[in-house]
Design a protein around this motif. Structure first.
Motif: not given
Length: 476
Positions: A112-116, A379-380, A415-421, A454-461
């Motif tokens: 499952a992807v939370t942050y694209d 921000r990134l 890549l594997a760590a990103a998928a886990r997160h 916008e509401r998810l960008y901080g959490a994605a970073l």
């Protein structure tokens, strides 16, 4: 007798009433009837199914009593909120059931992807709905009747005129409406050009979209790589025998950076000397931040260059509108390849985009999005410098993505760590041509910063930084 259509299978054994009750329950369980869905009136459903009205009324009444449905005066009969979820929870918790219906798989899928953060996709919520609607109204009000008939395969003349003026002003393109052909995007343009630019070989950049190489290969075109460095494609190394070269001069994709001025002149000299064609994909040409505008290569030699553009990044990929600015010698061939009937770009959307360009709404939208993307990029960069300073950020003077250079040998782990997160992101190696000569770019991630709301960008970073710190360590 009017009501919503509803497909139900009443072939189960037993009475029609029992079969209807069972079919409605199953439709709720498998998600075909979502919570809150309004069911057809008794008489409408009875007529559709060829059963008695009282049979439907009795079935509805029983399902209301059981809690599957709700019935309120003036609101009709609806699927009860929460009933399907409660049934699925109970079934999942029951030992040995092994349920795997579609709703459960979507909820519990491990990937499952939370942050694209995949590159190349603008935030759908940023589409300028109000301004687009105003242009659509204006365009339809002014459109002649023939605009809604069989279209010109070159595209609506209103859009071709608007593009000619806009591209000359903003990108330095030298063309006229008669040399512009509207298409559904860059992929469509490449498919058409592969049929018209009759050469067995197109040179391509050593880093680029595998999809583009694949569709050229499907057309029987070879795609030998041209090495890429910090100044773009090394055009002095275009393989012998290539009849065309596909470049991203405004912002080399995905490594970043414009094609060096000497190389811009060099690729045109190659075209004149060899009789080849330069195909210029204006990738991210409008989104620049820390540098002066870079004009199109096409403006230096319009008869040796095909200029490709689209609104997929600036507005939305759902519009399916792109364009080709062609050398005079290629226009008739491309139009013939496209065919007399335009099956791709809607005439209404072409007319709307023409008004959007002419009214200045497109300029205003691009400026607004340029500011937003720059803030997101900053921000990134700040988040990475504070939390994972071992990661070097490159290719950020323009575009909608950045390349994160990683310590050697860590791309797969990252890549594997990103998928886990829960972060969707791509590795730089996935864009490398399989035959690309060395030396190659270092390990890296290609991170798009335009897509999340916008509401998810901080959490994605935050999730991205956590994944990178886990994979490479905060200090490398």
């Amino acid at each position: 007798m009017l009501g919503n259509d509803l497909h139900l299978d009443l072939t189960a054994a037993g009475s029609r009433r029992a079969a209807l009750i069972g079919a409605l329950r199953e439709a709720v369980r498998d998600g075909r009837l979502a919570p809150g869905t309004r069911l057809p009136p008794y008489r409408s459903l009875a007529a559709d199914l060829g059963i008695a009205r009282n049979t439907v009324a009795d079935a509805y009444t029983e399902l209301v009593a059981e809690g599957w449905l709700t019935a309120r005066q003036g609101s009709g009969t609806r699927v009860a909120e929460g009933v399907a979820e409660a049934w699925l929870t109970a079934r999942r918790d029951r030992p040995g059931t092994g349920t795997a219906d579609a709703r459960t798989l979507r909820a519990d899928a491990p990937a499952a992807v939370t942050y694209d953060l995949v590159q190349g996709k603008p935030d759908p919520g940023a589409f300028p709905r109000g301004a687009w609607l105003a242009s659509a109204r204006q365009a339809l009000t002014r459109a002649p009747h023939e605009a809604l008939g069989v279209g010109d395969p070159r595209g609506r003349i209103e859009l071709r005129r608007a593009l000619s003026a806009y591209l000359a002003r903003v990108r330095g393109v030298r063309t006229g409406p008669e040399r512009i052909v509207v298409c559904s995007g860059t992929a469509h343009a490449l498919r058409l050009l592969a049929r018209v630019v009759r050469t067995g070989t197109w040179a391509v950049e050593a880093y680029g979209l595998p999809f583009h190489r694949g569709l050229l290969a499907e057309a029987g075109v070879g795609t030998p790589p041209v090495p890429v460095d910090d100044e773009g494609a090394r055009v002095g190394e275009i393989p012998a025998g290539a009849g065309a070269v596909l470049l991203t001069p405004a912002h080399q994709f995905p490594t970043g950076g414009p094609l060096h001025p000497e190389r811009r002149a060099g690729v045109l000299e190659w075209a004149r000397r060899s009789g080849g064609i330069v195909v210029e994909d204006d990738y991210d040409g409008e989104f620049r931040y820390d540098r002066r505008p870079v004009g199109a290569v096409q403006g230096l030699d319009p008869e040796r260059t095909v200029f490709l553009g689209s609104v997929s990044k600036s507005l939305s990929p759902a519009l399916r509108i792109g364009w080709m600015c062609l050398p005079t010698a290629l226009v008739d061939g491309v139009v013939a390849a496209k065919g007399e009937r335009e099956p791709y770009a809607s005439a209404v959307e072409q007319l709307t985009l023409a008004d959007f360009l002419d009214s200045g709404a497109y300029d205003r939208h691009v400026r607004r999005m340029r500011q937003r993307h720059r803030q997101r990029r900053d921000r990134l960069v700040t988040a990475l410098s504070e939390r994972v300073p071992s990661v070097r950020v490159t290719g950020i003077a323009a575009g909608l993505h950045a390349v994160l250079e990683l310590p050697a040998g860590t791309e797969t782990a990252a890549l594997a760590a990103a998928a886990r997160h829960g972060v969707a992101v791509e590795g730089l190696a996935s864009y490398r041509h399989p035959d690309a000569p060395g030396p190659t770019h270092p390990d890296g991630l290609v991170v798009g910063y335009a897509t999340p709301p916008e509401r998810l960008y901080g959490a994605a970073l935050d999730a991205l930084c956590s994944a990178l710190a886990e994979a490479v360590g905060p200090r490398g």
